[in-house]
Write an enzyme that holds these catalytic residues in place. Structure first.
Site, short mmCIF file in Angstrom:
data_model
loop_
_atom_site.label_atom_id
_atom_site.label_comp_id
_atom_site.label_asym_id
_atom_site.label_seq_id
_atom_site.Cartn_x
_atom_site.Cartn_y
_atom_site.Cartn_z
CG HIS A 198 -32.01 37.07 86.94
ND1 HIS A 198 -32.08 37.57 88.20
CD2 HIS A 198 -32.26 37.98 85.86
CE1 HIS A 198 -32.54 38.73 87.89
NE2 HIS A 198 -32.87 39.12 86.51
CG HIS B 226 -33.59 47.11 86.04
ND1 HIS B 226 -33.89 46.10 86.92
CD2 HIS B 226 -34.46 48.11 86.20
CE1 HIS B 226 -34.91 46.88 87.79
NE2 HIS B 226 -35.18 47.95 87.16
CG ASN C 238 -33.83 44.76 90.38
OD1 ASN C 238 -32.95 44.66 89.73
ND2 ASN C 238 -35.00 44.69 90.73
CG HIS C 239 -33.29 40.49 91.22
ND1 HIS C 239 -34.10 39.07 91.83
CD2 HIS C 239 -33.77 41.00 90.40
CE1 HIS C 239 -35.25 39.69 90.88
NE2 HIS C 239 -35.05 40.55 90.19
CG ASP D 276 -29.87 41.69 84.35
OD1 ASP D 276 -28.94 42.54 83.71
OD2 ASP D 276 -30.83 42.30 84.62
CG ASP E 101 -30.78 42.06 88.45
OD1 ASP E 101 -30.59 42.36 89.87
OD2 ASP E 101 -31.83 42.33 88.13
#
Length: 243
Positions: free
Chosen positions: A23, A195, A76-77, A21, A50
């Protein structure tokens, strides 16, 4: 044309790297790709989703997703960005989890990002040598890759045996990593997921967890699928709340 499941051909000339991820920590990602001498004319970068939120450069995600050598599943983001205005509760949830950069954009810009996120597949499959490798953000519903493909073909809202949708299970599930009894994922040799941050890349059943919490001041991890070597770089880009 959007497809929830994407099958990639083998890479006969270069390497395939899976990144945890990101981010919004795209500066760190760029440095890490340099560390492994990533060659965009031969190598491919596979993301477990993500790519956005919490980190400082989430707005750059469209530039990265436009690269022909980057293949990413939806996390999910990305899904929270798609759904954030579905209700006040969703808006509050997204704001708590790093979505402020997105929510500050004009509506037309928000829609541009959402269109790209909605076109991201939920699963990617590729052969690497004599192994079949899959990517999904959180976990494979029903622990069966073929069943997962069939459910995706029927729609993201199709229910799994536990009553959750296939979309929810693919982007949110933490049952396996939290110790709930699960089986190996049938139909694959290796499944790469993100995740849930772990201190070091680790394996449970035939599932590899590659999110090592870069945005929380730990490290960003790359996994080379050809030789299963793990490469990491400490991240100094900032973070906010976790979900």
């Amino acid at each position: 044309m959007f497809t929830a499941f994407r099958r990639l051909p083998a890479n006969p000339v270069g390497r395939d790297f899976v990144v945890g991820d990101v981010h919004g920590c795209f500066d760190t990602l760029g440095l890490l790709l340099g560390q492994v001498d990533f060659d965009p004319t031969r190598d491919r970068l596979l993301s477990v989703g993500d790519l956005i939120d919490r980190g400082p450069r989430s707005w750059q995600v469209l530039d990265w997703l436009a690269q022909m050598w980057l293949f990413a599943v939806r996390g999910n983001h990305e899904q929270m960005a798609i759904d954030y205005d579905a209700s006040d509760a969703w808006r509050e949830r997204y704001a708590r989890n790093g979505g402020q950069w997105f929510m500050a954009l004009p509506p037309a810009q928000q829609q541009r990002y959402r269109n790209v996120f909605a076109a991201m597949p939920l699963a990617i499959e590729l052969p690497v040598g004599n192994r079949l490798v899959g990517l999904v953000h959180a976990d494979c519903p029903e622990d069966d890759w073929v069943v997962f493909q069939a459910r995706l073909a029927s729609g993201e809202g199709v229910a799994c045996s536990n009553g959750q949708t296939v979309l929810h299970e693919a982007t949110w599930s933490r049952e396996r990593i939290r110790g709930q009894a699960r089986a190996r994922v049938a139909g694959l040799d290796v499944l790469c997921v993100g995740h849930t941050p772990v201190s070091l890349a680790r394996q449970r059943d035939n599932v590899l967890y590659v999110d090592t919490g870069a945005v929380y001041g730990r490290q960003l991890t790359l996994l080379c699928l050809q030789d299963m070597s793990v490469h990491g770089l400490a991240c100094t880009e900032s973070a906010c709340a976790d979900e």
